[in-house]
Design a protein around this motif. Structure first.
Motif, PDB file in Angstrom:
ATOM      1  N   SER A  35       0.825  -1.207   0.000  1.00 32.99           N
ATOM      2  CA  SER A  35       0.000   0.000   0.000  1.00 32.99           C
ATOM      3  C   SER A  35       0.859   1.256   0.000  1.00 32.99           C
ATOM      4  O   SER A  35       0.623   2.189  -0.779  1.00 32.99           O
ATOM      5  CB  SER A  35      -0.923  -0.001   1.225  1.00 32.99           C
ATOM      6  OG  SER A  35      -1.793  -1.106   1.206  1.00 32.99           O
ATOM      7  N   GLN A  36       1.855   1.280   0.867  1.00 39.12           N
ATOM      8  CA  GLN A  36       2.715   2.454   0.913  1.00 39.12           C
ATOM      9  C   GLN A  36       3.480   2.632  -0.391  1.00 39.12           C
ATOM     10  O   GLN A  36       3.686   3.762  -0.860  1.00 39.12           O
ATOM     11  CB  GLN A  36       3.683   2.349   2.090  1.00 39.12           C
ATOM     12  CG  GLN A  36       3.025   2.510   3.440  1.00 39.12           C
ATOM     13  CD  GLN A  36       4.043   2.842   4.517  1.00 39.12           C
ATOM     14  OE1 GLN A  36       4.976   3.593   4.293  1.00 39.12           O
ATOM     15  NE2 GLN A  36       3.855   2.284   5.687  1.00 39.12           N
ATOM     16  N   PHE A  37       3.899   1.536  -0.994  1.00 42.84           N
ATOM     17  CA  PHE A  37       4.612   1.624  -2.268  1.00 42.84           C
ATOM     18  C   PHE A  37       3.743   2.284  -3.330  1.00 42.84           C
ATOM     19  O   PHE A  37       4.205   3.158  -4.076  1.00 42.84           O
ATOM     20  CB  PHE A  37       5.035   0.231  -2.727  1.00 42.84           C
ATOM     21  CG  PHE A  37       5.582   0.211  -4.131  1.00 42.84           C
ATOM     22  CD1 PHE A  37       6.837   0.739  -4.406  1.00 42.84           C
ATOM     23  CD2 PHE A  37       4.832  -0.320  -5.165  1.00 42.84           C
ATOM     24  CE1 PHE A  37       7.333   0.741  -5.704  1.00 42.84           C
ATOM     25  CE2 PHE A  37       5.320  -0.329  -6.465  1.00 42.84           C
ATOM     26  CZ  PHE A  37       6.575   0.192  -6.732  1.00 42.84           C
ATOM     27  N   VAL A  38       2.480   1.884  -3.414  1.00 40.54           N
ATOM     28  CA  VAL A  38       1.572   2.467  -4.415  1.00 40.54           C
ATOM     29  C   VAL A  38       1.390   3.961  -4.170  1.00 40.54           C
ATOM     30  O   VAL A  38       1.456   4.775  -5.103  1.00 40.54           O
ATOM     31  CB  VAL A  38       0.212   1.750  -4.399  1.00 40.54           C
ATOM     32  CG1 VAL A  38      -0.805   2.495  -5.270  1.00 40.54           C
ATOM     33  CG2 VAL A  38       0.360   0.320  -4.895  1.00 40.54           C
ATOM     34  N   PHE A  39       1.170   4.353  -2.912  1.00 40.80           N
ATOM     35  CA  PHE A  39       0.963   5.766  -2.610  1.00 40.80           C
ATOM     36  C   PHE A  39       2.222   6.590  -2.908  1.00 40.80           C
ATOM     37  O   PHE A  39       2.138   7.701  -3.450  1.00 40.80           O
ATOM     38  CB  PHE A  39       0.563   5.938  -1.144  1.00 40.80           C
ATOM     39  CG  PHE A  39      -0.735   5.265  -0.788  1.00 40.80           C
ATOM     40  CD1 PHE A  39      -1.786   5.244  -1.677  1.00 40.80           C
ATOM     41  CD2 PHE A  39      -0.892   4.634   0.438  1.00 40.80           C
ATOM     42  CE1 PHE A  39      -2.984   4.622  -1.362  1.00 40.80           C
ATOM     43  CE2 PHE A  39      -2.081   4.009   0.771  1.00 40.80           C
ATOM     44  CZ  PHE A  39      -3.131   3.990  -0.131  1.00 40.80           C
ATOM     45  N   LEU A  40       3.385   6.058  -2.561  1.00 36.43           N
ATOM     46  CA  LEU A  40       4.635   6.774  -2.821  1.00 36.43           C
ATOM     47  C   LEU A  40       4.923   6.855  -4.317  1.00 36.43           C
ATOM     48  O   LEU A  40       5.389   7.890  -4.817  1.00 36.43           O
ATOM     49  CB  LEU A  40       5.791   6.093  -2.097  1.00 36.43           C
ATOM     50  CG  LEU A  40       5.775   6.199  -0.569  1.00 36.43           C
ATOM     51  CD1 LEU A  40       6.813   5.267   0.046  1.00 36.43           C
ATOM     52  CD2 LEU A  40       6.025   7.631  -0.121  1.00 36.43           C
ATOM     53  N   ALA A  41       4.651   5.767  -5.030  1.00 31.15           N
ATOM     54  CA  ALA A  41       4.845   5.781  -6.483  1.00 31.15           C
ATOM     55  C   ALA A  41       3.908   6.787  -7.140  1.00 31.15           C
ATOM     56  O   ALA A  41       4.284   7.482  -8.096  1.00 31.15           O
ATOM     57  CB  ALA A  41       4.612   4.381  -7.050  1.00 31.15           C
ATOM     58  N   SER A  42       2.690   6.876  -6.634  1.00 25.80           N
ATOM     59  CA  SER A  42       1.733   7.845  -7.156  1.00 25.80           C
ATOM     60  C   SER A  42       2.225   9.272  -6.932  1.00 25.80           C
ATOM     61  O   SER A  42       2.104  10.132  -7.812  1.00 25.80           O
ATOM     62  CB  SER A  42       0.368   7.642  -6.495  1.00 25.80           C
ATOM     63  OG  SER A  42      -0.576   8.570  -6.979  1.00 25.80           O
ATOM     64  N   ALA A  43       2.795   9.527  -5.758  1.00 27.24           N
ATOM     65  CA  ALA A  43       3.330  10.861  -5.465  1.00 27.24           C
ATOM     66  C   ALA A  43       4.468  11.204  -6.420  1.00 27.24           C
ATOM     67  O   ALA A  43       4.559  12.333  -6.916  1.00 27.24           O
ATOM     68  CB  ALA A  43       3.802  10.921  -4.012  1.00 27.24           C
ATOM     69  N   PHE A  44       5.351  10.236  -6.682  1.00 28.66           N
ATOM     70  CA  PHE A  44       6.452  10.484  -7.611  1.00 28.66           C
ATOM     71  C   PHE A  44       5.933  10.744  -9.022  1.00 28.66           C
ATOM     72  O   PHE A  44       6.405  11.663  -9.706  1.00 28.66           O
ATOM     73  CB  PHE A  44       7.406   9.291  -7.617  1.00 28.66           C
ATOM     74  CG  PHE A  44       8.570   9.455  -8.555  1.00 28.66           C
ATOM     75  CD1 PHE A  44       9.675  10.198  -8.172  1.00 28.66           C
ATOM     76  CD2 PHE A  44       8.554   8.877  -9.813  1.00 28.66           C
ATOM     77  CE1 PHE A  44      10.749  10.367  -9.039  1.00 28.66           C
ATOM     78  CE2 PHE A  44       9.621   9.040 -10.686  1.00 28.66           C
ATOM     79  CZ  PHE A  44      10.720   9.788 -10.299  1.00 28.66           C
ATOM     80  N   ALA A  45       4.959   9.940  -9.455  1.00 24.05           N
ATOM     81  CA  ALA A  45       4.388  10.122 -10.792  1.00 24.05           C
ATOM     82  C   ALA A  45       3.716  11.489 -10.919  1.00 24.05           C
ATOM     83  O   ALA A  45       3.776  12.127 -11.976  1.00 24.05           O
ATOM     84  CB  ALA A  45       3.387   9.007 -11.089  1.00 24.05           C
ATOM     85  N   LEU A  46       3.078  11.944  -9.847  1.00 23.64           N
ATOM     86  CA  LEU A  46       2.462  13.274  -9.852  1.00 23.64           C
ATOM     87  C   LEU A  46       3.531  14.350 -10.017  1.00 23.64           C
ATOM     88  O   LEU A  46       3.356  15.300 -10.798  1.00 23.64           O
ATOM     89  CB  LEU A  46       1.683  13.499  -8.561  1.00 23.64           C
ATOM     90  CG  LEU A  46       1.080  14.896  -8.363  1.00 23.64           C
ATOM     91  CD1 LEU A  46       0.084  15.219  -9.465  1.00 23.64           C
ATOM     92  CD2 LEU A  46       0.430  15.011  -6.987  1.00 23.64           C
ATOM     93  N   GLY A  47       4.632  14.220  -9.284  1.00 26.62           N
ATOM     94  CA  GLY A  47       5.717  15.187  -9.412  1.00 26.62           C
ATOM     95  C   GLY A  47       6.289  15.225 -10.819  1.00 26.62           C
ATOM     96  O   GLY A  47       6.538  16.301 -11.384  1.00 26.62           O
ATOM     97  N   MET A  48       6.488  14.056 -11.423  1.00 26.11           N
ATOM     98  CA  MET A  48       6.968  13.990 -12.804  1.00 26.11           C
ATOM     99  C   MET A  48       6.019  14.708 -13.750  1.00 26.11           C
ATOM    100  O   MET A  48       6.444  15.495 -14.610  1.00 26.11           O
ATOM    101  CB  MET A  48       7.110  12.526 -13.243  1.00 26.11           C
ATOM    102  CG  MET A  48       8.394  11.852 -12.880  1.00 26.11           C
ATOM    103  SD  MET A  48       8.502  10.174 -13.607  1.00 26.11           S
ATOM    104  CE  MET A  48       8.454  10.533 -15.360  1.00 26.11           C
TER     105      MET A  48
END
Length: 226
Positions: A139-152
């Motif tokens: 779960s944390q991996f998905v949320f963190l990956a989503s945050a990175f994708a948003l920044g990109m």
């Protein structure tokens, strides 16, 4: 992994080492200060959003990593597809490491403060305590990956269309939130969140959003200029 993708991956992670070390040093300082204050004033319990800074860090990482490496990569004639997968792979690696580290810290925190006079829930958020190690990490991996994708995506929006694109993006979010308020939609949103069985279910809903952000970033990158 071809040489170009591997080179972008290594270049990004080389920069991340310093910023991640500073980030965790600050987080541990805040953690120690919180524990000291609880101990000094005779015990008690503190529940804080200790995981929130990780998501902020990942958004910033997505923005800064792209802005710092894209001009160099294109100047070195790296294919845009290779650059994209190298940068995205680096972000996912950081997300995986951060989620593993925070999951480990949450278990240590629960063990250390079990039955103690002071109790701190800094990493061990209540929503993660019943889903097991795999569920918490995933779960944390998905949320963190989503945050990175948003920044990109935000960085590429700015690269492609300039400041106006960011103004329009955040104005759209504000209008959507306002519409939910005016049409009394927030109760339905909260009711849906409460209907989910666990945080894992929420992460499964976030997963396609993450994929969409990554796809939009790929499309924008093909047209981005330095």
């Amino acid at each position: 992994m071809n040489r170009s993708i591997g080179g972008i991956w290594k270049m990004m992670l080389l920069d991340v080492r310093t910023s991640a070390a500073i980030f965790w040093a600050i987080l541990f300082f805040v953690y120690g200060l919180l524990a000291l204050l609880l101990y000094r004033f005779g015990g008690g319990e503190a529940t804080t959003g200790g995981l929130t800074p990780m998501y902020i860090y990942m958004v910033i990482l997505g923005i800064v990593a792209l802005r710092e490496t894209l001009p160099y990569a294109l100047g070195m004639s790296v294919r845009r597809k290779d650059y994209y997968f190298g940068l995205l792979g680096g972000g996912l690696a950081v997300a995986a490491a951060f989620s593993a580290f925070s999951t480990l810290l949450s278990r240590i925190e629960q063990a250390v403060f079990a039955g103690a006079d002071i109790r701190i829930s800094f990493f061990s958020m209540p929503v993660y305590r019943t889903i097991g190690l795999g569920g918490e990490w995933g779960s944390q991996f998905v949320f963190l990956a989503s945050a990175f994708a948003l920044g990109m995506m935000l960085a590429l929006l700015h690269k492609r269309f300039g400041n106006i694109s960011l103004y329009l993006f955040f104005a759209g979010l504000f209008l959507a939130a306002t519409a939910l308020h005016l049409f009394d939609g927030w109760p339905a949103v909260f009711e849906w969140l409460l209907s989910l069985d666990s945080i894992v279910d929420l992460s499964l809903w976030v997963l396609p959003v993450t994929a969409l952000l990554a796809l939009v970033s790929f499309v924008l990158l093909r047209r981005a200029t330095v």
